[in-house]
Design a protein around this motif. Structure first.
Motif, mmCIF file in Angstrom:
data_model
loop_
_atom_site.group_PDB
_atom_site.id
_atom_site.type_symbol
_atom_site.label_atom_id
_atom_site.label_comp_id
_atom_site.label_asym_id
_atom_site.label_seq_id
_atom_site.Cartn_x
_atom_site.Cartn_y
_atom_site.Cartn_z
ATOM 1 N N PHE A 57 3.707 145.302 0.841
ATOM 2 C CA PHE A 57 5.008 145.047 0.241
ATOM 3 C C PHE A 57 6.053 144.750 1.318
ATOM 4 O O PHE A 57 6.769 143.759 1.264
ATOM 5 N N LEU A 58 6.114 145.627 2.322
ATOM 6 C CA LEU A 58 7.122 145.442 3.372
ATOM 7 C C LEU A 58 6.907 144.129 4.105
ATOM 8 O O LEU A 58 7.857 143.399 4.390
ATOM 9 N N ALA A 59 5.644 143.816 4.380
ATOM 10 C CA ALA A 59 5.366 142.595 5.123
ATOM 11 C C ALA A 59 5.817 141.374 4.336
ATOM 12 O O ALA A 59 6.531 140.511 4.845
ATOM 13 N N SER A 60 5.438 141.314 3.032
ATOM 14 C CA SER A 60 5.791 140.109 2.296
ATOM 15 C C SER A 60 7.288 140.019 2.055
ATOM 16 O O SER A 60 7.879 138.940 2.161
ATOM 17 N N ALA A 61 7.916 141.161 1.728
ATOM 18 C CA ALA A 61 9.352 141.121 1.458
ATOM 19 C C ALA A 61 10.131 140.696 2.695
ATOM 20 O O ALA A 61 11.035 139.862 2.625
ATOM 21 N N SER A 62 9.757 141.252 3.852
ATOM 22 C CA SER A 62 10.532 140.901 5.045
ATOM 23 C C SER A 62 10.275 139.457 5.454
ATOM 24 O O SER A 62 11.204 138.756 5.888
ATOM 25 N N THR A 63 9.037 138.976 5.252
ATOM 26 C CA THR A 63 8.767 137.575 5.570
ATOM 27 C C THR A 63 9.638 136.662 4.709
ATOM 28 O O THR A 63 10.270 135.734 5.205
ATOM 29 N N LEU A 64 9.690 136.979 3.411
ATOM 30 C CA LEU A 64 10.483 136.153 2.508
ATOM 31 C C LEU A 64 11.959 136.197 2.880
ATOM 32 O O LEU A 64 12.658 135.166 2.891
ATOM 33 N N ALA A 65 12.440 137.388 3.212
ATOM 34 C CA ALA A 65 13.858 137.520 3.586
ATOM 35 C C ALA A 65 14.161 136.667 4.811
ATOM 36 O O ALA A 65 15.182 135.974 4.871
ATOM 37 N N ILE A 66 13.240 136.703 5.789
ATOM 38 C CA ILE A 66 13.472 135.924 7.007
ATOM 39 C C ILE A 66 13.448 134.433 6.689
ATOM 40 O O ILE A 66 14.276 133.661 7.174
ATOM 41 N N CYS A 67 12.493 134.036 5.813
ATOM 42 C CA CYS A 67 12.445 132.619 5.401
ATOM 43 C C CYS A 67 13.757 132.191 4.776
ATOM 44 O O CYS A 67 14.291 131.124 5.079
ATOM 45 N N LEU A 68 14.273 133.027 3.873
ATOM 46 C CA LEU A 68 15.515 132.693 3.183
ATOM 47 C C LEU A 68 16.640 132.492 4.192
ATOM 48 O O LEU A 68 17.377 131.513 4.149
ATOM 49 N N MET A 69 16.736 133.445 5.134
ATOM 50 C CA MET A 69 17.837 133.363 6.092
ATOM 51 C C MET A 69 17.640 132.206 7.049
ATOM 52 O O MET A 69 18.592 131.568 7.469
ATOM 53 N N ASP A 70 16.372 131.925 7.332
ATOM 54 C CA ASP A 70 16.071 130.797 8.212
ATOM 55 C C ASP A 70 16.533 129.485 7.617
ATOM 56 O O ASP A 70 17.031 128.614 8.302
ATOM 57 N N CYS A 71 16.338 129.349 6.293
ATOM 58 C CA CYS A 71 16.684 128.075 5.691
ATOM 59 C C CYS A 71 18.167 127.833 5.851
ATOM 60 O O CYS A 71 18.608 126.706 6.013
ATOM 61 N N ARG A 72 18.956 128.891 5.879
ATOM 62 C CA ARG A 72 20.365 128.686 6.132
ATOM 63 C C ARG A 72 20.600 128.336 7.607
ATOM 64 O O ARG A 72 21.371 127.438 7.928
ATOM 65 N N ALA A 73 19.896 129.052 8.479
ATOM 66 C CA ALA A 73 20.107 128.815 9.906
ATOM 67 C C ALA A 73 19.761 127.379 10.278
ATOM 68 O O ALA A 73 20.477 126.724 11.022
ATOM 69 N N PHE A 74 18.634 126.874 9.723
ATOM 70 C CA PHE A 74 18.224 125.512 10.085
ATOM 71 C C PHE A 74 19.111 124.457 9.452
ATOM 72 O O PHE A 74 19.508 123.497 10.090
ATOM 73 N N ALA A 75 19.415 124.652 8.153
ATOM 74 C CA ALA A 75 20.181 123.632 7.466
ATOM 75 C C ALA A 75 21.641 123.666 7.872
ATOM 76 O O ALA A 75 22.321 122.652 7.874
ATOM 77 N N GLY A 76 22.117 124.839 8.240
ATOM 78 C CA GLY A 76 23.517 124.967 8.601
ATOM 79 C C GLY A 76 24.394 124.831 7.373
ATOM 80 O O GLY A 76 23.922 124.529 6.287
ATOM 81 N N ALA A 77 25.678 125.071 7.531
ATOM 82 C CA ALA A 77 26.597 124.937 6.407
ATOM 83 C C ALA A 77 26.840 123.454 6.150
ATOM 84 O O ALA A 77 26.959 122.678 7.092
ATOM 85 N N PRO A 78 26.878 123.033 4.886
ATOM 86 C CA PRO A 78 27.146 121.632 4.614
ATOM 87 C C PRO A 78 28.551 121.257 5.095
ATOM 88 O O PRO A 78 29.472 122.056 4.995
ATOM 89 N N GLU A 79 28.649 120.052 5.589
ATOM 90 C CA GLU A 79 29.960 119.640 6.104
ATOM 91 C C GLU A 79 30.513 118.477 5.312
ATOM 92 O O GLU A 79 29.788 117.719 4.693
ATOM 93 N N GLY A 80 31.813 118.359 5.338
ATOM 94 C CA GLY A 80 32.455 117.213 4.740
ATOM 95 C C GLY A 80 32.473 117.209 3.229
ATOM 96 O O GLY A 80 32.711 116.184 2.626
ATOM 97 N N LEU A 81 32.202 118.365 2.612
ATOM 98 C CA LEU A 81 32.272 118.415 1.155
ATOM 99 C C LEU A 81 33.659 118.878 0.731
ATOM 100 O O LEU A 81 34.254 119.747 1.356
ATOM 101 N N LEU A 82 34.129 118.281 -0.371
ATOM 102 C CA LEU A 82 35.371 118.778 -0.952
ATOM 103 C C LEU A 82 34.995 119.911 -1.896
ATOM 104 O O LEU A 82 34.075 119.784 -2.691
#
Lengths: 523, 321
Positions: free
Chosen positions: A333-358
């Motif tokens: 449980f801990l392994a899968s949950a933490s992997t998923l959490a890291i994936c989720l946060m990674d997707c933000r880190a890689f994609a970055g905040a969108p720019e130029g949107l109103l």
């Protein structure tokens, strides 16, 4: 296959489905009425204010969304009080939210009812599947990400999945279909006066006056349909194995005073187990209260009328009846949950905040906004000019479905404050029109190579006449050339609030001669 | 045999569901283009103005109460029954163009509209339709201008215009408005009453009754602004309003047509009524200290025979209401 029911000790043959259907009928009625009411409330979320019930309460009832947003943002959101009420009711009665209120659950039940009508296959369920533990993984991952300051509940919250799709896909389609058929009817009838009057009355009540459209909402529909399709594998498969809100409620529903009892079961009967949509009942008649959504079908299914629901004291009997048993190990449980959490946060880190949107008026600063926003689509549904749209993948995975302003389709009404009213988490802060007038959504910029008076010497002034700022943020330079007075627009940067009506109304096509650009202060 | 036939023509649950789903699907993907094509063949014919004799060419009533002024001004022309007959479908076209409160004089005074609707109803009109193609969202403009409530009080019907009801008008060939889409209801009526508010406009100088008719047109508003005077006069000749009532109770002197500041509003406390749109506009222009000849569409309207801007030879009744 379902095993044949065993006869009674007196040799009497049992008949399935002869139990009293009272509670199940009550549940069905409650489910249908709460679904219809919710659909009506969302459908009716439109101008004018005060004419609709604010649909934000639905998300405030949802503890998964409220908790993750509050934890990620380190704030006590006002919606937490309603969420606490949901949890308290759950601790008392069990997952009544899932069985009675959840609109996604209702539509899944409806779909499986249709499936049953069409395929007529008798239901059959195995012993409670260990897959049920899977749903705690997304729950734990989203909560862990929230602890690190990132809110991802919008991806998998069931209420959000339903409401977003209803507002973006179902409502525009249905509204357009009704509108079109009325159009056809009126034309066919040769503009009959009474049909025309009826159409006018419909536009005053149930129909949107201008049909809304959301061109980038395909992915929203895809997610909604994907969840629905799971029904064809197993009834309520999403709720059993995947739903994080269900998992959160299940934690509170492990020992409820209100519970199911099945005493004096016949050996190998299993009628209730086979009929349980949540796969919560064991062959021996005992059940897992945290899996039960109180559909009450098992009361009617029991051939011996031995199943009942009621309050009972906790004690050894309760232990026996409800039982426990987990096959998932802590490590897994801990392994899968933490992997998923890291994936989720990674997707933000890689994609970055969108720019130029109103962003909608009175939105929080970008980073906070993305975190607070649960992509419920309330602001998009309520916007009277269809200005607010879900962002597509071009704004990054972390920005998908977040509200962005589409100046090709709408503009911000000067006197309107609806998006701030319906936001359940305060990503768009509630505001008064007067405060909106002081904040800049963006800034207009005139392209002199396209603008009619600047480029072609033809008078236009459409941007100036539509500018809602009383002192006019579009100023006109007067120039007399060849006996004709020419009005050349320019933007007063101090006065412009970026409402985008000038861009929307600009007659130059396809590229507009005045364009709203985001301003730095939103960053 | 009989059993066989019965089986063939009964519908079971599965069949019912699949057939109704099929019907719904067929309906959703209905060939909408064909419907549009049929509409494209239809063209609106110009409205005919009723031949009505009035007691004066123009009446201007001045007073504290805009509702009373409206009644007095119309009465001075001979009263509403001359314009509206029993069983008529009447269209009243105020200016509801902007999402502004009435005091900003960006929209027609609701009291004037209410008085007119009441007079039409009293004269036996079957339906009194009130509409305008707004610049801001229709729902907001109708509500915040106070006109929606006023019309409902008086027994008229408020209509929010539907996109598909704009139909190309059969303007004369070579007209700058050729095939311009016009709202069907504006033409298909027995009596058309134009009720503008007098205000400043940065392109045409002033916006009065002729300019107010833009609110029955579809198409791109911005394209209308190119060569606007000729287009407006062609449109006024197409709609041919039977009665023009100009609300000059509050007038907007600057930052028109949308205004938004009380500094730009002046009280004139006048309501003007006339059969002749050009004459009414000329009178209102002079009331706002402008020479009628300076306003392009008034001059052009007078030259093209839409009406007369000659105030000196017109029979004008001034009333203190």
């Amino acid at each position: 296959m379902r095993e044949p029911a065993v006869p009674d000790s007196n040799g009497k043959q049992p008949r399935a489905g002869t139990g009293r259907p009272g509670l199940a009928a009550f549940r069905r009625a409650a489910q249908i009425s709460s679904f219809s009411l919710l659909a009506f409330i969302i459908w009716n979320t439109k101008y004018p204010p005060g004419s609709f019930i604010n649909p934000d309460f639905l998300f405030k009832l949802d503890p998964f969304v409220m908790l993750s947003a509050s934890i990620a943002e380190r704030v006590l959101l006002p919606g937490l009080a309603l969420s606490a009420a949901t949890l308290a009711v759950t601790a008392m009665f069990g997952r009544i939210f899932c069985g009675f209120i959840c609109p996604l659950g209702a539509i899944m039940d409806f779909t499986s009812w249709i499936k049953k009508l069409v395929f007529k296959r008798p239901a059959s369920e195995p012993e409670p599947s260990p897959f049920r533990h899977l749903k705690y993984i997304p729950l734990a991952a989203v909560m862990a990400a929230a602890l690190f300051g990132h809110q991802f509940s919008w991806m998998i919250d069931p209420v959000t999945i339903f409401v977003r799709s209803f507002s973006m896909n179902v409502h525009p389609l249905a509204n357009g279909a009704i509108d079109r058929s009325m159009e056809g009817l009126i034309k066919l009838s040769g503009y009959n006066e009474s049909i025309d009057a009826l159409y006018n009355a419909m536009r005053e009540s149930i129909l949107s006056q201008s049909s809304p459209s959301f061109p980038h909402s395909g992915t929203i529909l895809a997610v909604f349909l994907a969840v629905l399709v799971l029904v064809f594998v197993k009834r309520r498969l999403w709720c059993r194995y995947l739903c994080p809100l269900g998992a959160l409620l299940a934690i509170f529903a492990r020992k409820t005073p209100y519970a199911r009892t099945a005493e004096g079961c016949r050996e190998n009967c299993r009628a209730c187990r086979n009929d349980c949509r949540m796969n919560a009942i064991r062959g021996d008649g005992s059940y897992l209260p945290e899996e039960c959504v109180l559909c009450f079908d098992c009361i009617g299914t029991c051939p011996w009328q031995k199943t009942s629901f009621g309050f009972r004291l906790p004690g050894p009997r309760a232990e026996k009846m409800t039982g426990g048993g987990t096959t998932m190990t802590r490590n897994r449980f801990l392994a899968s949950a933490s992997t998923l959490a890291i994936c989720l946060m990674d997707c933000r880190a890689f994609a970055g905040a969108p720019e130029g949107l109103l962003r909608p008026p009175s939105s929080l600063p970008e980073e906070k906004f993305l975190n607070r926003c649960i992509r419920c689509g309330n602001c998009m549904k309520v916007c009277p000019t269809n200005f607010i749209h879900p962002a597509d993948l071009s704004s990054g995975l972390s920005g998908i479905w977040s509200p962005r302003l589409n100046t090709a389709i709408g503009y911000c009404e000067y006197n309107c404050d609806l998006c701030g009213r319906v936001c359940p988490t305060g990503a768009i802060e509630a505001f008064l029109p007067a405060t909106k007038w002081k904040k800049k959504i963006g800034m207009a910029e005139i392209d002199k190579s396209l603008c009619l008076p600047w480029a072609k010497g033809e008078n236009c002034i459409v941007c100036e006449e539509h500018c809602p700022v009383p002192e006019k943020a579009v100023k006109l330079n007067k120039k007399t050339a060849g006996g004709v007075r020419l009005y050349l627009p320019r933007i007063d940067a101090d006065l412009c609030i970026g409402c985008a009506i000038c861009e929307f109304k600009c007659p130059v096509k396809p590229k507009k001669a005045v364009i709203i650009k985001p301003v730095g202060s939103r960053k | 045999m009989g059993k066989h036939i019965a089986r063939k023509y009964t519908i079971n649950r599965k069949g019912f569901i699949s057939k109704s789903l099929g019907l719904i699907a067929a309906f959703l993907f209905l060939d909408h283009d064909r419907m549009k094509l049929n509409a494209a063949e239809e063209k609106l014919q110009p409205r005919k103005k009723r031949n009505i004799k009035t007691d004066a060419d123009l009446a201007a009533a001045t007073g504290e109460n805009p509702s009373i002024s409206t009644r007095r001004a119309v009465a001075a022309l001979g009263g509403m029954p001359r314009f509206v007959k029993r069983g008529d479908v009447v269209v009243i076209k105020p200016n509801i163009g902007w999402d502004r409160a009435p005091q900003y004089a960006a929209t027609t005074n609701p009291d004037v509209v209410e008085a007119l609707v009441r007079m039409c109803v009293e004269s036996g009109a079957r339906t009194v339709k009130v509409f305008d193609n707004t610049c801001n969202s229709a729902a907001m403009c109708y509500r915040n201008s106070g006109i929606e409530a006023a019309v409902k009080r008086a027994g008229g019907s408020v209509i929010k215009m539907a996109k598909w009801k704009y139909i190309p008008g059969n303007f004369p060939a070579g007209s700058p408005m050729e095939d311009w889409p016009v709202y069907r209801d504006a033409v298909e009526c027995d009596c058309f009453i134009n009720v503008p508010v007098a205000k400043h406009h940065s392109l045409t100088g002033l916006t009065l009754s002729i300019k107010n008719l833009m609110g029955v047109c579809g198409g791109t508003r911005g394209m209308m602004h190119i060569g606007i005077d000729k287009k407006l006069v062609a449109l006024a000749g197409f709609i041919n309003p039977d009665l023009t009532v100009i609300d000059a109770y509050r007038v907007l002197l600057r930052h028109g047509p949308s205004g938004g500041s009380m500094d730009d509003v002046e009280l004139k406390k006048t309501v003007i009524a006339s059969r002749d749109p050009v004459l009414a506009d000329a009178y209102a222009a002079r009331l706002m200290n402008r020479k009628p000849g300076e306003i392009g569409h008034i001059r052009l309207g007078s030259e093209n025979g839409l009406g007369s801007m000659d105030l000196s030879s017109a029979r004008i009744k001034k009333i203190n209401a």
